[in-house]
Design an enzyme around this catalytic site. Structure first.
Site, PDB file in Angstrom:
ATOM      1  N   SER A 206       0.645  -1.195   0.213  1.00 41.21           N
ATOM      2  CA  SER A 206       0.164  -0.274   0.154  1.00 41.21           C
ATOM      3  C   SER A 206       0.836   1.298   0.125  1.00 41.21           C
ATOM      4  O   SER A 206       2.083   1.185   0.700  1.00 41.21           O
ATOM      5  CB  SER A 206      -0.687  -0.095   1.318  1.00 41.21           C
ATOM      6  OG  SER A 206      -2.183   0.804   1.017  1.00 41.21           O
ATOM      7  N   PRO A 207       0.477   2.442  -0.480  1.00 44.79           N
ATOM      8  CA  PRO A 207       1.317   3.716  -0.621  1.00 44.79           C
ATOM      9  C   PRO A 207       1.542   3.920   0.807  1.00 44.79           C
ATOM     10  O   PRO A 207       0.516   4.266   1.440  1.00 44.79           O
ATOM     11  CB  PRO A 207       0.541   4.527  -1.489  1.00 44.79           C
ATOM     12  CG  PRO A 207      -0.814   3.903  -1.480  1.00 44.79           C
ATOM     13  CD  PRO A 207      -0.867   2.381  -1.389  1.00 44.79           C
TER      14      PRO A 207
ATOM     15  N   ALA B 110       2.576   8.662  -1.794  1.00 45.20           N
ATOM     16  CA  ALA B 110       1.822   9.876  -2.369  1.00 45.20           C
ATOM     17  C   ALA B 110       2.987  10.883  -2.800  1.00 45.20           C
ATOM     18  O   ALA B 110       3.759  11.195  -2.174  1.00 45.20           O
ATOM     19  CB  ALA B 110       1.056  10.469  -1.390  1.00 45.20           C
TER      20      ALA B 110
ATOM     21  N   GLN C  93       1.491   6.416  -6.549  1.00 44.45           N
ATOM     22  CA  GLN C  93       0.444   7.125  -6.200  1.00 44.45           C
ATOM     23  C   GLN C  93       0.654   8.468  -6.385  1.00 44.45           C
ATOM     24  O   GLN C  93       1.685   8.936  -5.779  1.00 44.45           O
ATOM     25  CB  GLN C  93       0.260   6.807  -4.692  1.00 44.45           C
ATOM     26  CG  GLN C  93      -1.200   7.568  -4.387  1.00 44.45           C
ATOM     27  CD  GLN C  93      -1.602   7.421  -2.830  1.00 44.45           C
ATOM     28  OE1 GLN C  93      -0.917   7.986  -2.060  1.00 44.45           O
ATOM     29  NE2 GLN C  93      -2.569   6.853  -2.452  1.00 44.45           N
TER      30      GLN C  93
ATOM     31  N   TYR D 284      -7.217  14.955   1.230  1.00 44.40           N
ATOM     32  CA  TYR D 284      -6.345  15.650   0.337  1.00 44.40           C
ATOM     33  C   TYR D 284      -7.281  16.431  -0.734  1.00 44.40           C
ATOM     34  O   TYR D 284      -8.317  16.051  -0.804  1.00 44.40           O
ATOM     35  CB  TYR D 284      -5.352  14.803  -0.374  1.00 44.40           C
ATOM     36  CG  TYR D 284      -4.312  14.214   1.024  1.00 44.40           C
ATOM     37  CD1 TYR D 284      -3.549  15.214   1.791  1.00 44.40           C
ATOM     38  CD2 TYR D 284      -4.273  12.863   1.248  1.00 44.40           C
ATOM     39  CE1 TYR D 284      -2.777  14.859   2.717  1.00 44.40           C
ATOM     40  CE2 TYR D 284      -3.436  12.519   2.291  1.00 44.40           C
ATOM     41  CZ  TYR D 284      -2.615  13.580   3.276  1.00 44.40           C
ATOM     42  OH  TYR D 284      -1.917  13.069   4.151  1.00 44.40           O
TER      43      TYR D 284
ATOM     44  N   ARG E 279      -7.517   5.759  -5.491  1.00 44.92           N
ATOM     45  CA  ARG E 279      -7.834   5.502  -4.060  1.00 44.92           C
ATOM     46  C   ARG E 279      -8.912   6.364  -3.687  1.00 44.92           C
ATOM     47  O   ARG E 279      -8.883   7.680  -3.825  1.00 44.92           O
ATOM     48  CB  ARG E 279      -6.532   5.693  -3.313  1.00 44.92           C
ATOM     49  CG  ARG E 279      -6.791   5.500  -1.812  1.00 44.92           C
ATOM     50  CD  ARG E 279      -5.558   5.124  -0.867  1.00 44.92           C
ATOM     51  NE  ARG E 279      -5.396   3.890  -0.613  1.00 44.92           N
ATOM     52  CZ  ARG E 279      -4.591   3.388   0.157  1.00 44.92           C
ATOM     53  NH1 ARG E 279      -3.987   4.000   1.276  1.00 44.92           N
ATOM     54  NH2 ARG E 279      -4.516   2.134   0.358  1.00 44.92           N
TER      55      ARG E 279
ATOM     56  N   GLY F 262       0.056  -2.222   4.223  1.00 42.25           N
ATOM     57  CA  GLY F 262       0.932  -1.394   4.715  1.00 42.25           C
ATOM     58  C   GLY F 262       1.858  -1.617   5.767  1.00 42.25           C
ATOM     59  O   GLY F 262       2.967  -2.282   5.508  1.00 42.25           O
ATOM     60  N   ARG F 263       1.312  -1.687   6.918  1.00 40.35           N
ATOM     61  CA  ARG F 263       2.099  -1.530   8.114  1.00 40.35           C
ATOM     62  C   ARG F 263       2.669  -3.004   8.200  1.00 40.35           C
ATOM     63  O   ARG F 263       3.963  -3.070   8.589  1.00 40.35           O
ATOM     64  CB  ARG F 263       1.394  -0.981   9.191  1.00 40.35           C
ATOM     65  CG  ARG F 263       1.132   0.483   9.532  1.00 40.35           C
ATOM     66  CD  ARG F 263       0.369   0.838  10.297  1.00 40.35           C
ATOM     67  NE  ARG F 263      -1.027   0.428   9.955  1.00 40.35           N
ATOM     68  CZ  ARG F 263      -2.158   0.422  10.660  1.00 40.35           C
ATOM     69  NH1 ARG F 263      -2.117   1.212  11.705  1.00 40.35           N
ATOM     70  NH2 ARG F 263      -3.582  -0.003  10.116  1.00 40.35           N
TER      71      ARG F 263
HETATM   72  C1  FMN Z   1       3.716   5.551   7.745  1.00 42.90           C
HETATM   73  C2  FMN Z   1       2.286   5.792   6.554  1.00 42.90           C
HETATM   74  C3  FMN Z   1       2.248   6.498   5.646  1.00 42.90           C
HETATM   75  C4  FMN Z   1       1.179   6.210   4.738  1.00 42.90           C
HETATM   76  N1  FMN Z   1       1.095   6.995   3.589  1.00 42.90           N
HETATM   77  C5  FMN Z   1       0.278   6.971   2.770  1.00 42.90           C
HETATM   78  C6  FMN Z   1       0.502   7.675   1.449  1.00 42.90           C
HETATM   79  O1  FMN Z   1       1.286   8.198   1.038  1.00 42.90           O
HETATM   80  N2  FMN Z   1      -0.897   7.408   0.542  1.00 42.90           N
HETATM   81  C7  FMN Z   1      -2.071   6.901   0.956  1.00 42.90           C
HETATM   82  O2  FMN Z   1      -3.132   6.821   0.272  1.00 42.90           O
HETATM   83  N3  FMN Z   1      -2.021   6.251   2.301  1.00 42.90           N
HETATM   84  C8  FMN Z   1      -0.847   6.224   2.955  1.00 42.90           C
HETATM   85  N4  FMN Z   1      -1.097   5.486   4.277  1.00 42.90           N
HETATM   86  C9  FMN Z   1      -2.048   4.702   4.379  1.00 42.90           C
HETATM   87  C10 FMN Z   1      -1.821   3.146   4.077  1.00 42.90           C
HETATM   88  O3  FMN Z   1      -1.590   2.962   2.527  1.00 42.90           O
HETATM   89  C11 FMN Z   1      -2.734   2.021   4.412  1.00 42.90           C
HETATM   90  O4  FMN Z   1      -3.938   2.480   3.830  1.00 42.90           O
HETATM   91  C12 FMN Z   1      -3.139   1.975   5.789  1.00 42.90           C
HETATM   92  O5  FMN Z   1      -1.842   1.969   6.570  1.00 42.90           O
HETATM   93  C13 FMN Z   1      -3.878   0.796   6.228  1.00 42.90           C
HETATM   94  O6  FMN Z   1      -3.264  -0.407   6.033  1.00 42.90           O
HETATM   95  P1  FMN Z   1      -2.565  -1.300   6.894  1.00 42.90           P
HETATM   96  O7  FMN Z   1      -3.344  -1.525   8.116  1.00 42.90           O
HETATM   97  O8  FMN Z   1      -2.154  -2.366   6.133  1.00 42.90           O
HETATM   98  O9  FMN Z   1      -1.215  -0.337   7.437  1.00 42.90           O
HETATM   99  C14 FMN Z   1      -0.117   5.725   5.022  1.00 42.90           C
HETATM  100  C15 FMN Z   1       0.240   4.713   6.243  1.00 42.90           C
HETATM  101  C16 FMN Z   1       1.216   4.692   6.837  1.00 42.90           C
HETATM  102  C17 FMN Z   1       1.376   3.788   8.261  1.00 42.90           C
END
Ligand code: FMN
Length: 482
Positions: free
Chosen positions: A33-34, A69, A111, A193, A241, A336-337
């Site tokens: 995930s971004p 992003a 993204q 955003y 997204r 993501g995490r």
């Molecule tokens: C450190 C961090 C940075 C993130 N940056 C973005 C981003 O640049 N663009 C975006 O759409 N979501 C961003 N997110 C959200 C993640 O893409 C993801 O949707 C969210 O963390 C939930 O997924 P997870 O539970 O697998 O982490 C970010 C999340 C984290 C933790």
């Protein structure tokens, strides 16, 4: 005579089933995930950090990595540490990353976004504190002159001319992304955003053709999509997204997300990445179970719009990932995490799902055995008698030695202590060092001056992060994203 039906059938999971969209083949359904890293260099350039950061996920088996992003124009940056694709100078640094991803069989994605009224913030604040003009802050734009919070500056209401310029900036950035080698482009229309503040009636109070009715609020986003789709070749996979809901009465909600997705499909979008929230301030997300709500919304959007979707949110367990795909909740899982903690998540997933169609690189194939690994690790944690001082390397000279009963790792650590004490030379202890406490004790007890770690790093490339956490050593600095 044996029949084929009596042979055990190889397990092929949905998670590792390849998928081709418009000529772009994803080797599995696992997308990173971004995630913003707050690590860009001067002028939004991705650095060596980004190469290593994104490379680790490709090496770890992800079918798709969606890079963070990335701003389509300088005023669309969340902070000065954001990456960008607003100039031609930014193309080559990104192409280093796409080459690396593709060389590992991973589809490179990016993204593209514009932070709108959430732009110009301090990196340390993770987007919740405006950057002072004296520190390089800039004027932000939004649909309406309404600030996100008291800590954030009031945006300038964008003119129709501004919207033209921003739409064109999305299209130009998308073209640069294609030149840089990206095959998957995701437009960031979520999380409060710029575009999501146009979609939501709570943040868009315009009186012109971009505000008011649902049709008007969707107009800006759809115009951007139209410009981007026209600007890039047909084989490039285009995703959007969205935040499927604002979690607030009279805000943006699932029904509108379905309608928006239908219109995105008409314009040639291939996939909707279903996230949520971030549009209005002061929402306590903790009791909402947002991850589960996102997954449910993904199922509805995929079914009703006919578009492919990505489900995202707290996907850690491979069994959950597999179920989401099998139950048609989504076509991809975005993670993501869990990837930050476990960059080789797909290896463990394939092991757990017993999917032999997934091929590790040979060195990992030889060393990854998560069941054994965790058993081994847990044994070390629970039976402190097993933690001993041992040394150097050993064996391999003569054939036909059964090393299994020899406890070679412990023997190596002991030899390291002896050699260090008796020779006066510093030594390296190596062998089954998984437990942080063992590592620390080997060094504290003068059994060695360095420790070398092999297979634990293959299983857990971020071993030092866990170690510093466990030892509560504040001197170790993670990169901001972790
Ligand atoms: C450190 C961090 C940075 C993130 N940056 C973005 C981003 O640049 N663009 C975006 O759409 N979501 C961003 N997110 C959200 C993640 O893409 C993801 O949707 C969210 O963390 C939930 O997924 P997870 O539970 O697998 O982490 C970010 C999340 C984290 C933790």
């Amino acid at each position: 005579m044996t029949t084929d039906s009596k042979q055990p059938q190889p397990v092929v999971s949905k998670l590792f089933e390849p998928l081709t969209i418009k000529g772009t083949t994803f080797k599995n359904r696992i997308g990173v995930s971004p995630m913003g890293t707050w690590m860009a260099g001067e002028d939004g350039l991705p650095l060596d950090f980004h190469l290593a950061h994104y490379g680790q996920f490709a090496l770890g088996g992800a079918g798709l990595v969606v890079c963070e992003a990335t701003a389509v124009e300088p005023r669309g940056r969340i902070s000065l540490a954001d990456t960008g694709l607003w100039s031609d100078q930014q193309v080559e640094p990104w192409s280093r990353i796409t080459r690396l991803l593709r060389s590992q069989g991973c589809v490179p994605g990016i993204q593209l976004g514009h932070a709108g009224r959430k732009a110009s913030t301090t990196p340390e604040s993770r987007s919740y504190q405006s950057l002072a003009t004296s520190q390089g802050g800039w004027d932000t734009v939004g649909p309406t002159a309404m600030a996100f919070s008291q800590q954030m500056k009031v945006p300038i209401a964008a003119t129709v001319g501004d919207l033209e310029v921003i739409g064109d900036a999305f299209a130009s950035a998308a073209q640069r992304a294609v030149r840089a080698g990206f095959e998957f482009i995701e437009l960031h229309f979520a999380h409060g955003y710029l575009v999501s503040t146009f979609l939501s009636p709570l943040t868009n109070q315009r009186q012109d053709k971009y505000g008011g009715s649902l049709e008007n609020r969707m107009r800006f986003g759809l115009e951007i999509v139209d410009k981007v789709r026209t600007a890039i070749p047909n084989h490039i996979v285009l995703a959007v997204r969205i935040s499927f809901t604002d979690y607030t009465d009279n805000g943006w909600e699932l029904k509108q997300s379905v309608e928006f997705s239908k219109q995105l499909k008409e314009l040639g979008v291939d996939l909707v990445d279903v996230s949520s929230g971030g549009v209005v301030n002061n929402i306590d997300y903790s009791p909402l179970n947002t991850a589960r709500q996102q997954h449910s919304a993904s199922a509805v959007i995929q079914r009703e719009s006919g578009l492919l979707t990505a489900a995202v949110g707290k996907i850690i367990d491979p069994i959950l990932a597999e179920r989401l795909l099998k139950d048609n909740v989504s076509t991809f899982v975005f993670i993501g995490r869990a990837f930050l903690n476990e960059p080789h998540w797909p290896y463990r997933a394939s092991d757990l799902l017993k999917d032999r169609s997934f091929k590790y690189p040979p060195t990992y194939d030889w060393c990854i055995g998560w069941t054994a690994y965790f058993k081994w690790r847990n044994m070390l944690y629970t039976d402190k008698n097993n933690i001993d001082l041992v040394d150097v390397s050993s064996g391999g000279v003569v054939n036909n030695i059964d090393y299994s009963p020899l406890n070679t790792a412990r023997q190596q650590h002991s030899a390291s202590a002896v050699i260090q004490r008796e020779s006066g030379l510093p030594t390296i202890a190596v062998g089954k060092i998984i437990d942080t406490m063992l590592a620390e004790r080997l060094l504290k007890d003068n059994s060695a001056t360095f420790i070398f770690i092999g297979r634990a790093f293959l299983n857990e490339p971020h071993w030092p992060y866990r170690a510093s956490d466990l030892l509560q050593d504040q001197s170790f600095k993670y990169p901001p994203i972790v």
